[in-house]
Scaffold this motif. Structure first.
Motif, PDB file in Angstrom:
ATOM      1  N   MET A  97       0.824  -1.210   0.000  1.00  6.80           N
ATOM      2  CA  MET A  97       0.000   0.000   0.000  1.00  6.80           C
ATOM      3  C   MET A  97       0.855   1.255   0.000  1.00  6.80           C
ATOM      4  SD  MET A  97      -3.187  -0.637  -0.238  1.00  6.80           S
ATOM      5  CE  MET A  97      -3.972   0.807   0.392  1.00  6.80           C
ATOM      6  N   ALA A  98       1.967   1.235   0.717  1.00  7.65           N
ATOM      7  CA  ALA A  98       2.844   2.403   0.749  1.00  7.65           C
ATOM      8  C   ALA A  98       3.424   2.686  -0.632  1.00  7.65           C
ATOM      9  CB  ALA A  98       3.962   2.192   1.768  1.00  7.65           C
ATOM     10  N   VAL A  99       3.845   1.657  -1.329  1.00  5.91           N
ATOM     11  CA  VAL A  99       4.366   1.844  -2.687  1.00  5.91           C
ATOM     12  C   VAL A  99       3.246   2.252  -3.630  1.00  5.91           C
ATOM     13  CG1 VAL A  99       5.467   0.669  -4.640  1.00  5.91           C
ATOM     14  CG2 VAL A  99       6.291   0.280  -2.321  1.00  5.91           C
ATOM     15  N   LEU A 100       2.081   1.641  -3.482  1.00 10.63           N
ATOM     16  CA  LEU A 100       0.947   1.972  -4.337  1.00 10.63           C
ATOM     17  C   LEU A 100       0.531   3.435  -4.178  1.00 10.63           C
ATOM     18  CD1 LEU A 100      -1.183   0.715  -6.279  1.00 10.63           C
ATOM     19  CD2 LEU A 100      -2.596   0.353  -4.265  1.00 10.63           C
ATOM     20  N   ALA A 101       0.585   3.929  -2.978  1.00 17.15           N
ATOM     21  CA  ALA A 101       0.192   5.320  -2.732  1.00 17.15           C
ATOM     22  C   ALA A 101       1.107   6.310  -3.441  1.00 17.15           C
ATOM     23  CB  ALA A 101       0.185   5.604  -1.242  1.00 17.15           C
ATOM     24  N   THR A 102       2.340   5.930  -3.694  1.00 13.06           N
ATOM     25  CA  THR A 102       3.253   6.845  -4.385  1.00 13.06           C
ATOM     26  C   THR A 102       2.992   6.891  -5.882  1.00 13.06           C
ATOM     27  OG1 THR A 102       4.953   5.147  -4.682  1.00 13.06           O
ATOM     28  CG2 THR A 102       5.049   6.474  -2.668  1.00 13.06           C
ATOM     29  N   TYR A 103       2.382   5.863  -6.460  1.00 15.38           N
ATOM     30  CA  TYR A 103       2.141   5.815  -7.906  1.00 15.38           C
ATOM     31  C   TYR A 103       0.745   6.226  -8.329  1.00 15.38           C
ATOM     32  CZ  TYR A 103       6.524   3.417  -8.672  1.00 15.38           C
ATOM     33  OH  TYR A 103       7.844   3.118  -8.740  1.00 15.38           O
ATOM     34  N   LEU A 104      -0.218   6.125  -7.444  1.00 15.20           N
ATOM     35  CA  LEU A 104      -1.598   6.410  -7.834  1.00 15.20           C
ATOM     36  C   LEU A 104      -1.805   7.894  -8.106  1.00 15.20           C
ATOM     37  CD1 LEU A 104      -3.792   4.267  -5.419  1.00 15.20           C
ATOM     38  CD2 LEU A 104      -3.424   3.918  -7.840  1.00 15.20           C
ATOM     39  N   PRO A 105      -2.590   8.215  -9.132  1.00 14.70           N
ATOM     40  CA  PRO A 105      -2.976   9.625  -9.307  1.00 14.70           C
ATOM     41  C   PRO A 105      -3.949  10.047  -8.208  1.00 14.70           C
ATOM     42  CG  PRO A 105      -3.933   8.250 -11.033  1.00 14.70           C
ATOM     43  CD  PRO A 105      -3.050   7.368 -10.218  1.00 14.70           C
ATOM     44  N   GLN A 106      -4.109  11.328  -8.027  1.00 13.45           N
ATOM     45  CA  GLN A 106      -4.915  11.880  -6.940  1.00 13.45           C
ATOM     46  C   GLN A 106      -6.345  11.350  -6.960  1.00 13.45           C
ATOM     47  OE1 GLN A 106      -4.269  13.874  -4.245  1.00 13.45           O
ATOM     48  NE2 GLN A 106      -6.427  13.672  -3.719  1.00 13.45           N
ATOM     49  N   GLU A 107      -6.949  11.237  -8.123  1.00 13.52           N
ATOM     50  CA  GLU A 107      -8.348  10.802  -8.178  1.00 13.52           C
ATOM     51  C   GLU A 107      -8.541   9.326  -7.821  1.00 13.52           C
ATOM     52  OE1 GLU A 107      -6.436  10.956 -12.181  1.00 13.52           O
ATOM     53  OE2 GLU A 107      -6.896  12.497 -10.729  1.00 13.52           O
ATOM     54  N   LEU A 108      -7.475   8.529  -7.819  1.00 16.39           N
ATOM     55  CA  LEU A 108      -7.584   7.118  -7.451  1.00 16.39           C
ATOM     56  C   LEU A 108      -7.134   6.827  -6.023  1.00 16.39           C
ATOM     57  CD1 LEU A 108      -6.345   5.343 -10.702  1.00 16.39           C
ATOM     58  CD2 LEU A 108      -8.690   5.665  -9.899  1.00 16.39           C
ATOM     59  N   LEU A 109      -6.767   7.834  -5.253  1.00 17.18           N
ATOM     60  CA  LEU A 109      -6.333   7.607  -3.871  1.00 17.18           C
ATOM     61  C   LEU A 109      -7.467   7.131  -2.964  1.00 17.18           C
ATOM     62  CD1 LEU A 109      -3.800  10.479  -3.220  1.00 17.18           C
ATOM     63  CD2 LEU A 109      -3.344   8.046  -3.421  1.00 17.18           C
ATOM     64  N   LYS A 110      -8.675   7.192  -3.464  1.00 18.82           N
ATOM     65  CA  LYS A 110      -9.813   6.651  -2.723  1.00 18.82           C
ATOM     66  C   LYS A 110      -9.688   5.137  -2.562  1.00 18.82           C
ATOM     67  CE  LYS A 110     -14.860   6.595  -3.058  1.00 18.82           C
ATOM     68  NZ  LYS A 110     -16.013   7.023  -3.857  1.00 18.82           N
ATOM     69  N   LEU A 111      -8.858   4.508  -3.401  1.00 16.27           N
ATOM     70  CA  LEU A 111      -8.665   3.054  -3.315  1.00 16.27           C
ATOM     71  C   LEU A 111      -7.945   2.626  -2.041  1.00 16.27           C
ATOM     72  CD1 LEU A 111      -7.656   2.167  -6.972  1.00 16.27           C
ATOM     73  CD2 LEU A 111      -9.774   1.587  -5.790  1.00 16.27           C
ATOM     74  N   ILE A 112      -7.157   3.487  -1.450  1.00 17.68           N
ATOM     75  CA  ILE A 112      -6.374   3.100  -0.272  1.00 17.68           C
ATOM     76  C   ILE A 112      -7.277   2.734   0.904  1.00 17.68           C
ATOM     77  CG2 ILE A 112      -4.706   3.930   1.426  1.00 17.68           C
ATOM     78  CD1 ILE A 112      -3.250   5.266  -0.875  1.00 17.68           C
ATOM     79  N   PRO A 113      -8.235   3.563   1.308  1.00 19.37           N
ATOM     80  CA  PRO A 113      -9.117   3.112   2.398  1.00 19.37           C
ATOM     81  C   PRO A 113     -10.030   1.960   1.990  1.00 19.37           C
ATOM     82  CG  PRO A 113      -9.736   5.305   1.672  1.00 19.37           C
ATOM     83  CD  PRO A 113      -8.481   4.971   0.973  1.00 19.37           C
ATOM     84  N   LEU A 114     -10.380   1.877   0.704  1.00 16.76           N
ATOM     85  CA  LEU A 114     -11.219   0.759   0.263  1.00 16.76           C
ATOM     86  C   LEU A 114     -10.461  -0.557   0.335  1.00 16.76           C
ATOM     87  CD1 LEU A 114     -13.018   2.365  -2.800  1.00 16.76           C
ATOM     88  CD2 LEU A 114     -13.867   2.063  -0.474  1.00 16.76           C
ATOM     89  N   LEU A 115      -9.199  -0.553  -0.072  1.00 19.39           N
ATOM     90  CA  LEU A 115      -8.390  -1.768   0.033  1.00 19.39           C
ATOM     91  C   LEU A 115      -8.113  -2.131   1.491  1.00 19.39           C
ATOM     92  CD1 LEU A 115      -5.929  -1.182  -2.921  1.00 19.39           C
ATOM     93  CD2 LEU A 115      -7.648  -2.985  -2.750  1.00 19.39           C
ATOM     94  N   THR A 116      -8.008  -1.118   2.339  1.00 14.06           N
ATOM     95  CA  THR A 116      -7.843  -1.373   3.769  1.00 14.06           C
ATOM     96  C   THR A 116      -9.081  -2.064   4.333  1.00 14.06           C
ATOM     97  OG1 THR A 116      -6.427   0.555   3.984  1.00 14.06           O
ATOM     98  CG2 THR A 116      -7.420  -0.280   6.000  1.00 14.06           C
ATOM     99  N   GLY A 117     -10.240  -1.565   3.977  1.00 12.74           N
ATOM    100  CA  GLY A 117     -11.487  -2.188   4.429  1.00 12.74           C
ATOM    101  C   GLY A 117     -11.633  -3.605   3.908  1.00 12.74           C
ATOM    102  N   LEU A 118     -11.248  -3.822   2.646  1.00 11.94           N
ATOM    103  CA  LEU A 118     -11.308  -5.168   2.091  1.00 11.94           C
ATOM    104  C   LEU A 118     -10.377  -6.113   2.837  1.00 11.94           C
ATOM    105  CD1 LEU A 118     -12.387  -7.056  -0.141  1.00 11.94           C
ATOM    106  CD2 LEU A 118     -10.390  -6.390  -1.485  1.00 11.94           C
ATOM    107  N   PHE A 119      -9.186  -5.623   3.189  1.00 18.02           N
ATOM    108  CA  PHE A 119      -8.247  -6.452   3.945  1.00 18.02           C
ATOM    109  C   PHE A 119      -8.838  -6.836   5.296  1.00 18.02           C
ATOM    110  CE2 PHE A 119      -4.849  -6.930   7.062  1.00 18.02           C
ATOM    111  CZ  PHE A 119      -4.068  -7.897   6.460  1.00 18.02           C
ATOM    112  N   ALA A 120      -9.388  -5.870   6.008  1.00 13.85           N
ATOM    113  CA  ALA A 120      -9.937  -6.140   7.343  1.00 13.85           C
ATOM    114  C   ALA A 120     -11.122  -7.101   7.268  1.00 13.85           C
ATOM    115  CB  ALA A 120     -10.340  -4.835   8.015  1.00 13.85           C
ATOM    116  N   ILE A 121     -12.013  -6.876   6.341  1.00 14.94           N
ATOM    117  CA  ILE A 121     -13.183  -7.743   6.204  1.00 14.94           C
ATOM    118  C   ILE A 121     -12.779  -9.143   5.774  1.00 14.94           C
ATOM    119  CG2 ILE A 121     -15.274  -8.119   4.822  1.00 14.94           C
ATOM    120  CD1 ILE A 121     -15.636  -5.042   4.889  1.00 14.94           C
ATOM    121  N   SER A 122     -11.835  -9.235   4.864  1.00 13.59           N
ATOM    122  CA  SER A 122     -11.423 -10.553   4.396  1.00 13.59           C
ATOM    123  C   SER A 122     -10.682 -11.340   5.471  1.00 13.59           C
ATOM    124  CB  SER A 122     -10.578 -10.438   3.129  1.00 13.59           C
ATOM    125  OG  SER A 122      -9.388  -9.738   3.385  1.00 13.59           O
ATOM    126  N   ARG A 123      -9.939 -10.666   6.335  1.00 16.85           N
ATOM    127  CA  ARG A 123      -9.291 -11.383   7.438  1.00 16.85           C
ATOM    128  C   ARG A 123     -10.331 -11.887   8.434  1.00 16.85           C
ATOM    129  NH1 ARG A 123      -5.800 -14.003   5.952  1.00 16.85           N
ATOM    130  NH2 ARG A 123      -5.258 -14.534   8.058  1.00 16.85           N
TER     131      ARG A 123
END
Length: 161
Positions: free
Chosen positions: A89-115
């Protein structure tokens, strides 16, 4: 299923990522989001401790019972996957454009729910745990592939800078 969940949440949830122009602000944002991904791990540690206290074992160093071993294994695997998740996620955050940074909390939620799904299915039976594990591992694999693509194909001149 994971791409459908992420896409549906991206389109239908009414929030946007804050303006994050620099790499350091993106990393702090990722760190703050990753703190929420530790919730299932902390819950597993609490349940593991309670199940160890309530275990019928009289000796603390004897063989663990299955109900204690399930929670201990879940916590151990979750910590390992969280480390992989956080660095991706840290590496991904450096490459994503500003409009796609909404994916970071969504992927975090997916990780928590999937665990949590993995933990529940692992407690039910070992044959059911593949669904929860794949919901954790396949997004991690997709992030890793995107990070490698971004590093070596999109911006090879900035690989080490």
């Amino acid at each position: 299923l994971c791409p459908c969940l992420i896409y549906g949440a991206y389109v239908f949830l009414p929030f946007d990522a804050p303006l994050l122009p620099t790499v350091s602000t993106r990393l702090v944002y990722t760190l703050r989001c990753a703190a929420f991904a530790t919730f299932p791990i902390m819950l597993g540690m609490i349940v593991s401790g309670i199940s160890r206290l309530c275990s019928s074992a009289l000796e603390p160093f004897e063989e663990l019972h299955q109900e204690v071993e399930i929670h201990r294994t879940y916590v151990s695997q979750s910590v390992h996957l969280f480390i992989l998740y956080f660095f991706n996620m840290a590496v991904l955050a450096t490459y994503l454009p500003q409009e796609l940074l909404k994916l970071i909390p969504l992927l975090t939620g997916l990780f928590a729910i999937s665990r949590l799904i993995f933990w529940l299915s692992y407690a039910i039976g070992r044959s059911f745990r593949a669904f929860g594990f794949s919901m954790t591992f396949l997004p991690l694999l997709a992030m890793l592939l995107w990070n490698l693509y971004g590093m070596f194909i999109l911006e090879p001149e900035n690989l080490l800078s």
